[in-house]
Design a protein around this motif. Structure first.
Motif, mmCIF file in Angstrom:
data_model
loop_
_atom_site.group_PDB
_atom_site.id
_atom_site.type_symbol
_atom_site.label_atom_id
_atom_site.label_comp_id
_atom_site.label_asym_id
_atom_site.label_seq_id
_atom_site.Cartn_x
_atom_site.Cartn_y
_atom_site.Cartn_z
ATOM 1 N N ILE A 190 15.344 23.926 14.789
ATOM 2 C CA ILE A 190 15.385 25.044 15.741
ATOM 3 C C ILE A 190 16.512 24.894 16.755
ATOM 4 C CG2 ILE A 190 14.071 26.314 17.484
ATOM 5 C CD1 ILE A 190 11.517 25.420 16.063
ATOM 6 N N GLY A 191 16.705 23.671 17.240
ATOM 7 C CA GLY A 191 17.732 23.466 18.260
ATOM 8 C C GLY A 191 17.322 24.089 19.573
ATOM 9 N N HIS A 192 18.247 24.841 20.195
ATOM 10 C CA HIS A 192 17.983 25.420 21.518
ATOM 11 C C HIS A 192 17.608 26.904 21.480
ATOM 12 C CE1 HIS A 192 19.290 21.674 23.045
ATOM 13 N NE2 HIS A 192 20.593 21.876 22.880
ATOM 14 N N ARG A 193 17.697 27.520 20.310
ATOM 15 C CA ARG A 193 17.304 28.935 20.232
ATOM 16 C C ARG A 193 15.783 29.058 20.251
ATOM 17 N NH1 ARG A 193 15.034 29.699 15.401
ATOM 18 N NH2 ARG A 193 15.719 28.426 13.633
ATOM 19 N N PRO A 194 15.229 30.252 20.557
ATOM 20 C CA PRO A 194 13.777 30.434 20.529
ATOM 21 C C PRO A 194 13.218 30.231 19.115
ATOM 22 C CG PRO A 194 14.820 32.205 21.747
ATOM 23 C CD PRO A 194 15.931 31.435 21.089
ATOM 24 N N PRO A 195 12.073 29.582 18.980
ATOM 25 C CA PRO A 195 11.477 29.379 17.653
ATOM 26 C C PRO A 195 11.042 30.690 17.018
ATOM 27 C CG PRO A 195 10.530 27.883 19.282
ATOM 28 C CD PRO A 195 11.325 28.893 20.041
ATOM 29 N N ASN A 196 11.123 30.749 15.688
ATOM 30 C CA ASN A 196 10.597 31.859 14.901
ATOM 31 C C ASN A 196 9.518 31.319 13.973
ATOM 32 O OD1 ASN A 196 12.515 33.817 15.880
ATOM 33 N ND2 ASN A 196 14.037 32.821 14.576
ATOM 34 N N TYR A 197 8.598 32.183 13.598
ATOM 35 C CA TYR A 197 7.526 31.733 12.718
ATOM 36 C C TYR A 197 8.063 31.319 11.355
ATOM 37 C CZ TYR A 197 2.818 31.539 10.689
ATOM 38 O OH TYR A 197 1.669 31.107 10.096
ATOM 39 N N GLU A 198 9.176 31.923 10.922
ATOM 40 C CA GLU A 198 9.778 31.567 9.636
ATOM 41 C C GLU A 198 10.282 30.129 9.623
ATOM 42 O OE1 GLU A 198 10.181 33.192 6.581
ATOM 43 O OE2 GLU A 198 8.600 34.404 7.477
ATOM 44 N N ASP A 199 10.503 29.553 10.800
ATOM 45 C CA ASP A 199 11.009 28.182 10.875
ATOM 46 C C ASP A 199 10.044 27.181 10.231
ATOM 47 O OD1 ASP A 199 13.365 28.847 12.238
ATOM 48 O OD2 ASP A 199 12.359 28.786 14.182
ATOM 49 N N ARG A 200 8.771 27.559 10.151
ATOM 50 C CA ARG A 200 7.770 26.617 9.639
ATOM 51 C C ARG A 200 8.078 26.186 8.212
ATOM 52 N NH1 ARG A 200 5.881 31.613 8.557
ATOM 53 N NH2 ARG A 200 4.451 31.948 6.786
ATOM 54 N N HIS A 201 8.747 27.048 7.449
ATOM 55 C CA HIS A 201 9.046 26.716 6.057
ATOM 56 C C HIS A 201 10.010 25.534 5.945
ATOM 57 C CE1 HIS A 201 6.825 30.166 4.755
ATOM 58 N NE2 HIS A 201 7.641 31.029 5.328
ATOM 59 N N LYS A 202 10.764 25.270 6.996
ATOM 60 C CA LYS A 202 11.710 24.154 7.012
ATOM 61 C C LYS A 202 11.188 22.984 7.831
ATOM 62 C CE LYS A 202 15.625 27.385 6.761
ATOM 63 N NZ LYS A 202 16.865 27.839 7.444
ATOM 64 N N MET A 203 9.928 23.054 8.252
ATOM 65 C CA MET A 203 9.366 22.028 9.131
ATOM 66 C C MET A 203 8.061 21.492 8.556
ATOM 67 S SD MET A 203 10.209 23.981 12.737
ATOM 68 C CE MET A 203 9.739 22.597 13.775
ATOM 69 N N PRO A 204 8.124 20.797 7.427
ATOM 70 C CA PRO A 204 6.894 20.341 6.756
ATOM 71 C C PRO A 204 6.076 19.361 7.587
ATOM 72 C CG PRO A 204 8.836 19.315 5.779
ATOM 73 C CD PRO A 204 9.335 20.391 6.682
ATOM 74 N N TYR A 205 6.740 18.516 8.387
ATOM 75 C CA TYR A 205 5.982 17.531 9.174
ATOM 76 C C TYR A 205 5.177 18.230 10.268
ATOM 77 C CZ TYR A 205 4.741 13.223 11.557
ATOM 78 O OH TYR A 205 4.028 12.191 12.109
#
Length: 326
Positions: free
Chosen positions: A196-211
């Motif tokens: 994600i870095g410094h931008r606001p999180p999106n729900y789609e980010d979960r697909h790249k965040m398995p942990y």
């Protein structure tokens, strides 16, 4: 429901509560207040079209009634009332407060429904209430419709009750377990930084965040915030298409008759909303703050303080230290 997505509403509330938490300046806080107010406001935004200010007296009373009802239902009085409602209505005790809370919540909802009726534009629904009212208009000529004012009020009340305490308690356990297991917190933080870095999180980010996803699911399993589930029983004989279900038929009876095509899967109707809230609140919080425990991890208790309808996490405090933005 309106022109704004549910994800937008969650993000709005998450950013609002982050700004409030910045004002704590790293001082010890009990997070429960912020969790309850922010989580409930997401559902209020969906149901009523706009969020409440946390200082709004009506909203504060709503939160009090919701939390008080869950507290009562998670002690022996509530358990007895849940099992023997006909008998317990003649016995004095704290369970009597449940009906007072119920009356306040339904009165608030009815007032909101009446306001929507006066300004309803069928071509531009603003919220859940408008969508339900529009459906009522389309179904009014049908003799066997399920869309009535009482159904609308009760569905909103159930969604408010079902979402507020369960999601806020899950988040309460989640932050508690992050302090209990700092090595896990470190891995979640790294995944947030990498993806994600410094931008606001999106729900789609979960697909790249398995942990992070795995951690959230493990917290849900561990917390088991509604261990008893809810009682399921028909209160009267019910006809669905060509099938008749007798009074007092329970889940096992329905499953034995294999009529899932009629009754649908037995899953929480707010599950997708809850998962979205938990993911966005957690990632937004950890993106902005480092959670600092006031005690060492081995001294942190994770035992619930209420066991009944709900598992309520213990009270605790932490400090929120702003993360560097380099």
């Amino acid at each position: 429901m309106g022109k704004r997505s549910i994800e937008e509403r969650i993000k709005e509330e998450a950013e609002y509560v982050i700004e409030l938490l910045r004002k704590t300046n790293g001082s010890p806080i009990d997070p429960k207040h912020h969790l309850h107010y922010s989580v409930c406001n997401v559902m209020c935004s969906v149901m009523f079209g706009k969020r409440f200010d946390y200082q709004d007296e009506e909203y504060q009373n709503l939160i009090h009634c919701l939390l008080d009802s869950f507290r009562i239902m998670s002690n022996p009085w509530g358990l007895m009332y849940n099992i023997y409602p006909g008998f317990m209505k003649y016995i004095p005790g704290p369970h009597k407060q449940l009906m007072k809370n119920y009356t306040f919540i339904t009165d608030l909802i009815r007032k909101r429904v009446e306001n929507n009726i006066k300004s309803l534009d069928s071509d531009n629904p603003r919220d859940y209430i408008d969508c339900f009212l529009i459906k009522m208009e389309k179904e009014q000529k049908k003799s066997a419709t399920y869309y009535h004012h009482n159904t609308l009020v009760m569905s909103i009340m159930m969604l408010l009750i079902g979402s507020t305490e369960t999601v806020s308690n899950t988040l309460g356990y989640l932050f508690l377990l992050l302090m209990k297991h700092p090595n896990v917190a470190e891995k979640v933080n790294k995944e947030i930084d990498d993806v994600i870095g410094h931008r606001p999180p999106n729900y789609e980010d979960r697909h790249k965040m398995p942990y992070t996803e795995a951690f959230i699911h493990e917290v849900q399993r561990f917390a088991d915030v509604v261990p008893m589930s809810l009682p399921h029983e028909l209160t009267k004989d019910t006809q669905i298409r060509n099938y008749t279900f007798r009074k007092a038929s329970d889940r096992q009876v329905l499953e034995r008759r294999q009529v899932n095509a009629l009754t649908g899967k037995r899953s929480c109707p707010g599950m997708s909303l809850a998962l979205m809230e938990i993911f966005l609140f957690v990632t937004t919080m950890l993106q902005n703050f480092t959670i600092k425990s006031l005690v060492s991890p081995e001294d942190i208790s994770i035992d619930p303080v209420g066991v009944g309808l709900a598992h309520i996490p213990p009270n605790y405090e932490f400090c929120l230290l702003p993360r560097s933005q380099e």
